[in-house]
Design a protein around this motif. Structure first.
Motif, mmCIF file in Angstrom:
data_model
loop_
_atom_site.group_PDB
_atom_site.id
_atom_site.type_symbol
_atom_site.label_atom_id
_atom_site.label_comp_id
_atom_site.label_asym_id
_atom_site.label_seq_id
_atom_site.Cartn_x
_atom_site.Cartn_y
_atom_site.Cartn_z
ATOM 1 N N MET A 51 0.585 -1.126 -0.168
ATOM 2 C CA MET A 51 0.329 0.519 -0.060
ATOM 3 C C MET A 51 1.191 0.991 0.266
ATOM 4 N N VAL A 52 0.353 2.156 -0.720
ATOM 5 C CA VAL A 52 0.478 3.239 -0.073
ATOM 6 C C VAL A 52 0.972 4.440 1.177
ATOM 7 N N CYS A 53 1.954 4.456 1.268
ATOM 8 C CA CYS A 53 1.587 4.628 3.218
ATOM 9 C C CYS A 53 1.924 6.552 3.009
ATOM 10 N N PHE A 54 0.615 6.949 3.753
ATOM 11 C CA PHE A 54 0.626 8.558 3.013
ATOM 12 C C PHE A 54 0.961 9.243 4.590
ATOM 13 N N VAL A 55 2.080 9.907 4.575
ATOM 14 C CA VAL A 55 2.159 10.750 5.743
ATOM 15 C C VAL A 55 1.459 12.172 5.935
ATOM 16 N N LEU A 56 0.621 13.465 5.990
ATOM 17 C CA LEU A 56 0.601 14.202 5.542
ATOM 18 C C LEU A 56 -0.079 15.157 6.547
ATOM 19 N N THR B 55 -0.503 12.118 -7.873
ATOM 20 C CA THR B 55 -1.851 11.825 -7.731
ATOM 21 C C THR B 55 -1.121 10.575 -6.766
ATOM 22 N N PRO B 56 -1.494 9.592 -5.612
ATOM 23 C CA PRO B 56 -1.595 9.203 -4.704
ATOM 24 C C PRO B 56 -1.281 6.885 -5.813
ATOM 25 N N ALA B 57 -1.706 7.496 -7.525
ATOM 26 C CA ALA B 57 -1.640 6.402 -8.088
ATOM 27 C C ALA B 57 -0.180 5.473 -8.824
ATOM 28 N N GLU B 58 -0.021 7.551 -8.985
ATOM 29 C CA GLU B 58 1.076 7.404 -9.613
ATOM 30 C C GLU B 58 1.807 7.467 -8.868
ATOM 31 N N ALA B 59 2.341 7.614 -7.641
ATOM 32 C CA ALA B 59 3.422 7.293 -6.639
ATOM 33 C C ALA B 59 3.439 5.649 -6.205
ATOM 34 N N TRP B 60 2.194 4.957 -6.355
ATOM 35 C CA TRP B 60 2.019 3.360 -6.594
ATOM 36 C C TRP B 60 2.775 2.775 -7.769
ATOM 37 N N ASP B 61 2.510 3.459 -9.297
ATOM 38 C CA ASP B 61 2.938 2.916 -10.040
ATOM 39 C C ASP B 61 5.020 3.136 -10.463
ATOM 40 N N LYS B 62 4.550 4.123 -10.014
ATOM 41 C CA LYS B 62 6.525 4.169 -10.129
ATOM 42 C C LYS B 62 6.808 3.176 -8.941
ATOM 43 N N ALA B 63 6.496 3.075 -7.832
ATOM 44 C CA ALA B 63 6.861 2.325 -6.847
ATOM 45 C C ALA B 63 6.949 0.581 -7.358
ATOM 46 N N LEU B 64 5.850 0.502 -7.662
ATOM 47 C CA LEU B 64 5.355 -0.903 -8.054
ATOM 48 C C LEU B 64 7.570 -1.210 -8.932
ATOM 49 N N ALA C 111 4.436 -0.797 3.571
ATOM 50 C CA ALA C 111 4.463 0.369 2.723
ATOM 51 C C ALA C 111 5.027 -0.351 1.703
ATOM 52 N N LEU C 112 4.239 -0.106 -0.013
ATOM 53 C CA LEU C 112 5.294 -0.345 -0.938
ATOM 54 C C LEU C 112 5.740 1.138 -0.691
ATOM 55 N N CYS C 113 5.597 2.096 -0.318
ATOM 56 C CA CYS C 113 6.270 3.529 -0.758
ATOM 57 C C CYS C 113 5.228 4.476 0.156
ATOM 58 N N PHE C 114 5.995 5.634 0.576
ATOM 59 C CA PHE C 114 5.548 7.038 1.640
ATOM 60 C C PHE C 114 5.548 7.924 0.529
ATOM 61 N N LEU C 115 4.634 9.221 0.487
ATOM 62 C CA LEU C 115 4.084 9.873 0.471
ATOM 63 C C LEU C 115 3.813 10.537 1.140
ATOM 64 N N ILE C 116 5.442 11.930 1.219
ATOM 65 C CA ILE C 116 4.657 13.064 2.298
ATOM 66 C C ILE C 116 3.815 13.652 1.810
ATOM 67 N N ALA C 117 2.612 14.041 2.521
ATOM 68 C CA ALA C 117 1.697 15.505 1.455
ATOM 69 C C ALA C 117 1.793 16.403 3.304
ATOM 70 N N THR C 118 2.535 17.323 2.610
ATOM 71 C CA THR C 118 2.023 18.538 3.294
ATOM 72 C C THR C 118 3.293 19.612 2.415
ATOM 73 N N ARG C 119 2.798 21.201 3.306
ATOM 74 C CA ARG C 119 3.412 21.776 2.023
ATOM 75 C C ARG C 119 4.942 22.650 3.207
ATOM 76 N N ASP C 120 4.601 22.115 4.192
ATOM 77 C CA ASP C 120 5.790 22.552 4.946
ATOM 78 C C ASP C 120 7.602 21.914 4.869
ATOM 79 N N ALA C 121 8.312 22.337 4.025
ATOM 80 C CA ALA C 121 9.784 21.722 3.833
ATOM 81 C C ALA C 121 10.339 21.243 5.040
ATOM 82 N N ALA C 122 10.453 21.841 5.946
ATOM 83 C CA ALA C 122 11.057 21.483 7.379
ATOM 84 C C ALA C 122 10.743 20.645 7.828
ATOM 85 N N LYS C 123 9.311 20.197 8.267
ATOM 86 C CA LYS C 123 8.445 18.648 8.492
ATOM 87 C C LYS C 123 8.974 17.946 7.277
#
Ligand SMILES: [Zn+2]
Ligand SMILES: [Zn+2]
Ligand SMILES: [Zn+2]
Length: 457
Positions: free
Chosen positions: A1-6, A89-98, A38-50
């Motif tokens: 699965m795609v693991c979101f951190v958001l 999109t999460p789907a794009e992350a999924w495809d690349k991670a595969l 997790a297949l991959c991680f997706l960091i969903a934030t606009r905060d660069a430091a975080k």
């Protein structure tokens, strides 16, 4: 699965994802997400430091460290160089991670999961990302100015690991990024270059216009020639009227405020800001700063697993450290220079195809070939012979009191350990005999490097 951190604003994206996804909001409190699933991680934030903090913590983990990490928006180079790119999109992350995961499945999982195996983990990371370049990043705050952020985040010993892989030709430079000069005493790259007086080495020097009196040859700063708005030589009192006829401007245009010395070129010295050593510029050590990529040899080496353990089987011979081996060799060379009858021989053996062979017949098979090889070599050498192994995987035999013909016999016997076809170890040897092949002034270190060059790749 795609693991979101958001961040909360991206909540909808996770909920509506068309691929299996798990969302984590309070990762800072709950620690790192469970990486195993997790297949991959997706960091969903606009905060660069975080994002940077999170990417660093993920890369530092043994299991999550190697997995793809994507960003939902560009957050600047410092974050992006730890990640695998920006996706929409999460789907794009999924495809690349595969794709990345498929490449990981070709590798040795035990080696990748071994947190102490920096060499293999970096090989694996790069193997699964064929286009990835290890790029150095420079900042004045860093003690060494340039670091490799990805390697630093991923490994315990980033610098040593990269150096090892470059030496073994598993990484090759792709681009010269910069060239730094290092202090010859402490190797620090933070240096202050300062102009000094060539006479007293003082730093209080000033650039001034100078005049040169043709009558007496006196050279002084222009200000000393002014006398009631006219130019008069302070030494011979001649009035200077025409430039080119009475006087000119000489090359000298620096004066030391300390000792009064007048000169053309100040002397440049470099003061180390780490250890305060003062060096002449030509004593500094220039070193390139390069970006690196995995070589074909590196790809092969990643696929066959870490072969270091196979080579380490050689250490069960009469092995001593490289430094000790060199010191004994230096001693024998010195002895032989004085007493020509104190002859000895040196034999280098390179096993040229361990990596290729592992790829072809498997690790267990190679280990048993190596085991056999070591057993036979042990029978060949005497208790007075010494062996060592260099990082280039060359085995060295130091044979005291052995003449050139004896050395030849040892080499022939070693070559006799090969199997006839190409199913076995491919051995290359080179020999040296003292005093007959001694070069005047050559020391052990140089001799070993020279023979290592002769024995080839
Ligand atoms: Zn001076
Ligand atoms: Zn004069
Ligand atoms: Zn220094």
């Amino acid at each position: 699965m795609v693991c979101f951190v958001l961040d909360p604003e991206f909540k909808d994206l996770a909920a509506k994802a068309s691929v299996p996804a798990q969302a984590l909001e309070n990762y800072t409190e709950s620690g790192l997400p469970d990486a195993a699933a997790a297949l991959c991680f997706l960091i969903a934030t606009r905060d660069a430091a975080k994002a940077l903090d999170l990417a660093r913590r993920l890369r530092a983990g043994t299991d999550p460290g190697l997995k793809p990490i994507y960003l939902l928006s560009p957050l600047g180079a410092s974050v992006e160089q730890l990640c695998d790119g920006v996706v929409a999109t999460p789907a794009e992350a999924w495809d690349k991670a595969l794709g990345t995961t498929r490449l990981f499945s070709e590798l040795d999982p035990a080696g990748l999961a071994d947190s102490r195996n920096d060499v293999y983990r970096l090989l694996g990371f790069l193997y699964a990302r064929p286009d990835y370049t290890l790029v150095p990043s420079g900042t004045w705050q860093a003690e060494k100015i340039y670091t490799y952020p990805l390697a630093e985040a991923l490994l315990e010993q980033a610098d040593d690991t990269i150096a090892t892989l470059v030496q073994r030709k598993l990484l090759a430079p792709t681009q010269l990024v910069d060239r730094l000069r290092h202090c010859p005493k402490c190797d620090g790259p933070h240096l202050n270059y300062i102009d000094t007086c060539p006479n007293c080495a003082g730093i209080d020097i000033a650039q001034k216009p100078f005049l040169h009196c043709f009558t007496c040859g006196h050279v002084s700063p222009e200000e000393r020639f002014f006398s009631q708005d006219k130019l008069v030589c302070p030494q011979c009192a001649t009035a200077l009227r025409h430039i080119g006829a009475d006087y000119d401007r000489p090359l000298e245009n620096f004066q030391c405020n300390g000792c009064g010395h007048v000169f053309v070129d100040p002397q440049v010295t470099a003061r180390c800001l780490h250890c305060h050593q003062v060096s002449a510029p030509d004593a500094l050590i220039a070193r390139p700063v390069q970006a690196f990529k995995l070589t074909d040899q590196g790809r092969l080496s990643a696929r066959t697993g870490d072969v270091e353990d196979v080579f380490s089987m050689l250490d069960s011979l009469n092995n001593v450290s490289r430094a000790y081996f060199e010191s004994i060799l230096d001693w024998l060379l010195a002895l032989c220079r004085r007493h020509k009858e104190e002859q000895f021989s040196l034999v280098a053996v390179r096993i040229a195809n361990v990596v290729e062979l592992t790829d072809r017949i498997g690790r267990a098979q190679v280990r048993s070939l190596m085991d056999e090889f070591v057993r036979r070599v042990r029978e060949l050498i005497r208790t007075t012979d010494l062996t060592t192994r260099t990082s280039q995987h060359t085995l060295w035999l130091l044979l005291p009191k052995t003449h050139a013909a004896g050395q030849q016999t040892v080499r022939e016997r070693i070559m006799g350990l090969r199997s006839g076809d190409d199913s076995g170890l491919r051995l290359v040897t080179v020999g040296f005999h003292a005093p007959s092949q001694m070069i005047a002034g050559e020391r052990a270190k140089m001799l070993l490097a020279r023979l290592e060059g002769e024995i080839g790749e």
